[in-house]
Write a protein that holds these residues in place. Structure first.
Motif, PDB file in Angstrom:
ATOM      1  N   HIS A 283       0.841  -1.197   0.000  1.00 45.66           N
ATOM      2  CA  HIS A 283       0.000   0.000   0.000  1.00 45.66           C
ATOM      3  C   HIS A 283       0.878   1.250   0.000  1.00 45.66           C
ATOM      4  N   LEU A 284       0.675   2.124  -0.986  1.00 48.35           N
ATOM      5  CA  LEU A 284       1.425   3.364  -1.116  1.00 48.35           C
ATOM      6  C   LEU A 284       0.554   4.517  -0.619  1.00 48.35           C
ATOM      7  N   ASP A 285       1.049   5.218   0.392  1.00 49.07           N
ATOM      8  CA  ASP A 285       0.366   6.399   0.920  1.00 49.07           C
ATOM      9  C   ASP A 285       0.698   7.584   0.028  1.00 49.07           C
ATOM     10  N   GLY A 286      -0.273   8.005  -0.796  1.00 48.66           N
ATOM     11  CA  GLY A 286      -0.004   9.048  -1.780  1.00 48.66           C
ATOM     12  C   GLY A 286      -0.340  10.449  -1.347  1.00 48.66           C
ATOM     13  N   ARG A 287      -0.641  10.652  -0.065  1.00 48.23           N
ATOM     14  CA  ARG A 287      -1.087  11.976   0.377  1.00 48.23           C
ATOM     15  C   ARG A 287      -0.043  13.056   0.201  1.00 48.23           C
ATOM     16  N   VAL A 289       2.703  12.876  -2.043  1.00 44.81           N
ATOM     17  CA  VAL A 289       3.487  12.708  -3.275  1.00 44.81           C
ATOM     18  C   VAL A 289       3.208  13.889  -4.192  1.00 44.81           C
ATOM     19  N   THR A 290       3.954  14.971  -3.986  1.00 46.16           N
ATOM     20  CA  THR A 290       3.758  16.206  -4.744  1.00 46.16           C
ATOM     21  C   THR A 290       4.948  16.555  -5.626  1.00 46.16           C
ATOM     22  N   ASP A 291       5.975  15.713  -5.649  1.00 44.34           N
ATOM     23  CA  ASP A 291       7.139  15.934  -6.498  1.00 44.34           C
ATOM     24  C   ASP A 291       7.814  14.589  -6.727  1.00 44.34           C
ATOM     25  N   VAL A 292       8.840  14.587  -7.598  1.00 47.94           N
ATOM     26  CA  VAL A 292       9.515  13.336  -7.945  1.00 47.94           C
ATOM     27  C   VAL A 292      10.221  12.717  -6.732  1.00 47.94           C
ATOM     28  N   PRO A 293      11.007  13.474  -5.936  1.00 48.21           N
ATOM     29  CA  PRO A 293      11.621  12.841  -4.760  1.00 48.21           C
ATOM     30  C   PRO A 293      10.584  12.254  -3.804  1.00 48.21           C
ATOM     31  N   GLY A 294       9.458  12.959  -3.613  1.00 41.95           N
ATOM     32  CA  GLY A 294       8.421  12.440  -2.739  1.00 41.95           C
ATOM     33  C   GLY A 294       7.829  11.149  -3.261  1.00 41.95           C
ATOM     34  N   LEU A 295       7.681  11.039  -4.581  1.00 39.59           N
ATOM     35  CA  LEU A 295       7.170   9.809  -5.166  1.00 39.59           C
ATOM     36  C   LEU A 295       8.069   8.627  -4.824  1.00 39.59           C
ATOM     37  N   HIS A 296       9.387   8.832  -4.953  1.00 38.60           N
ATOM     38  CA  HIS A 296      10.307   7.722  -4.699  1.00 38.60           C
ATOM     39  C   HIS A 296      10.459   7.433  -3.203  1.00 38.60           C
ATOM     40  N   CYS A 297      10.331   8.461  -2.362  1.00 37.04           N
ATOM     41  CA  CYS A 297      10.293   8.201  -0.915  1.00 37.04           C
ATOM     42  C   CYS A 297       9.098   7.318  -0.574  1.00 37.04           C
ATOM     43  N   ALA A 298       7.937   7.652  -1.133  1.00 41.62           N
ATOM     44  CA  ALA A 298       6.710   6.923  -0.820  1.00 41.62           C
ATOM     45  C   ALA A 298       6.745   5.498  -1.362  1.00 41.62           C
ATOM     46  N   ILE A 299       7.266   5.310  -2.579  1.00 40.29           N
ATOM     47  CA  ILE A 299       7.340   3.963  -3.151  1.00 40.29           C
ATOM     48  C   ILE A 299       8.289   3.090  -2.343  1.00 40.29           C
ATOM     49  N   GLY A 300       9.445   3.656  -1.957  1.00 36.24           N
ATOM     50  CA  GLY A 300      10.388   2.884  -1.152  1.00 36.24           C
ATOM     51  C   GLY A 300       9.768   2.427   0.159  1.00 36.24           C
ATOM     52  N   GLU A 301       9.016   3.320   0.801  1.00 42.97           N
ATOM     53  CA  GLU A 301       8.363   2.960   2.053  1.00 42.97           C
ATOM     54  C   GLU A 301       7.268   1.926   1.832  1.00 42.97           C
ATOM     55  N   ALA A 302       6.524   2.054   0.736  1.00 45.81           N
ATOM     56  CA  ALA A 302       5.441   1.114   0.463  1.00 45.81           C
ATOM     57  C   ALA A 302       5.966  -0.303   0.255  1.00 45.81           C
ATOM     58  N   LEU A 303       7.099  -0.425  -0.396  1.00 42.49           N
ATOM     59  CA  LEU A 303       7.616  -1.746  -0.742  1.00 42.49           C
ATOM     60  C   LEU A 303       8.512  -2.347   0.334  1.00 42.49           C
ATOM     61  N   LEU A 304       9.261  -1.502   1.066  1.00 39.89           N
ATOM     62  CA  LEU A 304      10.266  -2.026   1.987  1.00 39.89           C
ATOM     63  C   LEU A 304      10.179  -1.464   3.392  1.00 39.89           C
ATOM     64  N   LEU A 333       0.410  -3.333  -6.122  1.00 43.04           N
ATOM     65  CA  LEU A 333       0.644  -2.047  -5.469  1.00 43.04           C
ATOM     66  C   LEU A 333      -0.656  -1.247  -5.502  1.00 43.04           C
ATOM     67  N   THR A 334      -1.236  -1.011  -4.339  1.00 44.59           N
ATOM     68  CA  THR A 334      -2.431  -0.171  -4.239  1.00 44.59           C
ATOM     69  C   THR A 334      -1.999   1.234  -3.858  1.00 44.59           C
ATOM     70  N   TRP A 335      -2.217   2.173  -4.771  1.00 43.01           N
ATOM     71  CA  TRP A 335      -1.731   3.554  -4.633  1.00 43.01           C
ATOM     72  C   TRP A 335      -2.896   4.415  -4.163  1.00 43.01           C
ATOM     73  N   HIS A 336      -2.913   4.729  -2.879  1.00 42.57           N
ATOM     74  CA  HIS A 336      -3.979   5.537  -2.307  1.00 42.57           C
ATOM     75  C   HIS A 336      -3.750   7.019  -2.608  1.00 42.57           C
ATOM     76  N   ASP A 337      -4.825   7.762  -2.793  1.00 41.22           N
ATOM     77  CA  ASP A 337      -4.747   9.195  -3.115  1.00 41.22           C
ATOM     78  C   ASP A 337      -3.839   9.448  -4.316  1.00 41.22           C
ATOM     79  N   SER A 338      -3.950   8.581  -5.314  1.00 44.82           N
ATOM     80  CA  SER A 338      -3.057   8.679  -6.480  1.00 44.82           C
ATOM     81  C   SER A 338      -3.303   9.947  -7.294  1.00 44.82           C
ATOM     82  N   GLU A 339      -4.484  10.525  -7.175  1.00 47.72           N
ATOM     83  CA  GLU A 339      -4.796  11.712  -7.958  1.00 47.72           C
ATOM     84  C   GLU A 339      -3.902  12.895  -7.572  1.00 47.72           C
ATOM     85  N   ILE A 340      -3.402  12.907  -6.323  1.00 45.20           N
ATOM     86  CA  ILE A 340      -2.502  13.979  -5.887  1.00 45.20           C
ATOM     87  C   ILE A 340      -1.232  13.963  -6.725  1.00 45.20           C
ATOM     88  N   ALA A 341      -0.637  12.782  -6.904  1.00 44.95           N
ATOM     89  CA  ALA A 341       0.578  12.673  -7.717  1.00 44.95           C
ATOM     90  C   ALA A 341       0.280  12.927  -9.184  1.00 44.95           C
TER      91      ALA A 341
END
Length: 376
Positions: A283-287, A289-304, A333-341
């Protein structure tokens, strides 16, 4: 001791050079390149560059950093950055009035170590905070010029206990001028949280301000990998230990989030590869994810989990999906609040053809590698 200095010997074995209580000069602003004047010849502007040319008082507007990709046929082979580029003047190109010759003032930074011009080059331009396409041109006058190396910024090692390799450099400093070592930064638990390469050219050694038998050493070249002072609070947070909660990166701006990602890279540098897990749902918390670094921080946390590494940009993320980093497809991978990204990265370029945004390109890459992506 908060820092270790290590060096590989001729057999590739890592040896301790010394221990240090403190380091001054670890956080520095990069030295800006000197300003130059360059001309984009036969330019067909697009995006931000086209918008700026349409405005009055063009010379007052900065384009920010402009990326120049040099293409050889259908392949980009060189990457240059025109730092804080400003339009000085522009006029129609003599042989093609629909194109422009655009004169820029900028610092020039080369992203690669080669300078040979392809036989039939094409110059693609990217600009703005989203690094979006800004046009293309036939040539860039002044780009392929010899430039002096930037001045060295020293590093102070405070309260050192030198071991034999460093003692040898102190006895014969002239021989150590071309030597390099790695500075290991320890957290409060004694674990390595970051590494940086430093030169061993010693300009001064003196009794330490901390007293005893310790010494303070000035290295003339602290290396070009040092973090910005803006990263200091992130490093201070990691000094307490790896993050144990998700989204601790979220309050930082893009620069801070990039610094956070930099510290996660240490997590995968293990003596043996981490076994991969496949299957299951993440589960990816997308709340945030407003930039590229934030996207990769969130994906890393979601997976590991918090503070773990799974790529810091598109190419590295692609490599991680090949395995060896703890998780490998197939999985869900379930991406919550994906519309923000989706909205935040709508103008951030993804694929080279410019058809997909960064968000869409990441989703496509996941699906191509066998990941089931649920956008919520």
């Amino acid at each position: 001791m908060n820092y270790l200095l290590v060096q590989e010997d001729e057999d590739g074995v890592e040896r301790l050079c010394g221990r240090c209580a403190g380091v001054e000069g670890l956080f520095v602003e990069p030295v800006p390149p000197p300003r130059e004047v360059l001309t984009l010849r036969g330019c067909r502007p697009d995006g931000l560059l086209n918008d700026v040319l349409a405005e009055p008082n063009v010379s007052l507007r900065s384009l920010g950093d402009v990326c120049v990709e040099v293409w050889d046929g259908e392949t980009p082979v060189q990457w240059w950055t025109l730092v804080d580029a400003v339009v000085v003047a522009h006029h129609p190109h003599p042989d093609a009035p629909e194109r422009y010759d655009i004169t820029l003032g900028a610092g020039v930074r080369n992203e690669e170590s080669f300078f040979e011009l392809p036989a039939a080059p094409r110059f693609e331009l990217f600009a703005g905070s989203a690094v979006a396409p800004a046009g293309h041109c036939h040539a860039v006058d002044g780009l392929f010029e010899a430039r002096a190396d930037p001045p060295l910024v020293p590093l102070e090692l405070i309260g050192c206990e030198p071991a034999e390799p460093l003692l040898k450099a102190l006895r014969r400093p002239a021989r150590a001028e071309r030597d390099w070592a790695r500075l290991l930064v320890l957290n409060r638990h004694g674990a390595v949280m970051a590494t940086r390469t430093v030169g061993l050219a010693i300009t001064q050694a003196r009794p330490s301000v901390l007293g005893g038998t310790l010494i303070d050493i000035t290295l003339s070249d602290g290396g070009d990998e040092r973090p910005s002072p803006a990263a200091r609070p992130i490093w201070a947070e990691w000094y307490q230990g790896p993050p144990a909660e998700p989204n601790l990166w979220a309050p930082y701006d893009s620069q801070g989030r990039a610094a956070w990602l930099d510290l996660t890279t240490r997590a995968w540098r293990m003596p043996t590869p981490r076994p991969d897990r496949s299957g299951g749902e993440h589960h990816l918390d997308g709340r945030f994810v407003t930039d590229v670094p934030g996207l990769h921080c969130a994906i890393g946390e979601a997976l590991l989990g918090p503070g773990r590494y799974f790529g810091r940009e598109w190419n590295a993320f692609k490599d991680c999906l090949c395995g060896g980093f703890g998780v490998a497809p197939p999985f869900t991978l379930t991406w919550h609040d994906s519309e923000i990204a989706r909205r935040a990265l709508a103008d951030v370029a993804g694929d080279p053809e410019g058809e997909l945004s960064y968000f869409e390109d990441i989703v496509r890459l996941l699906e191509q590698r066998g990941v089931t992506v649920n956008l919520r």
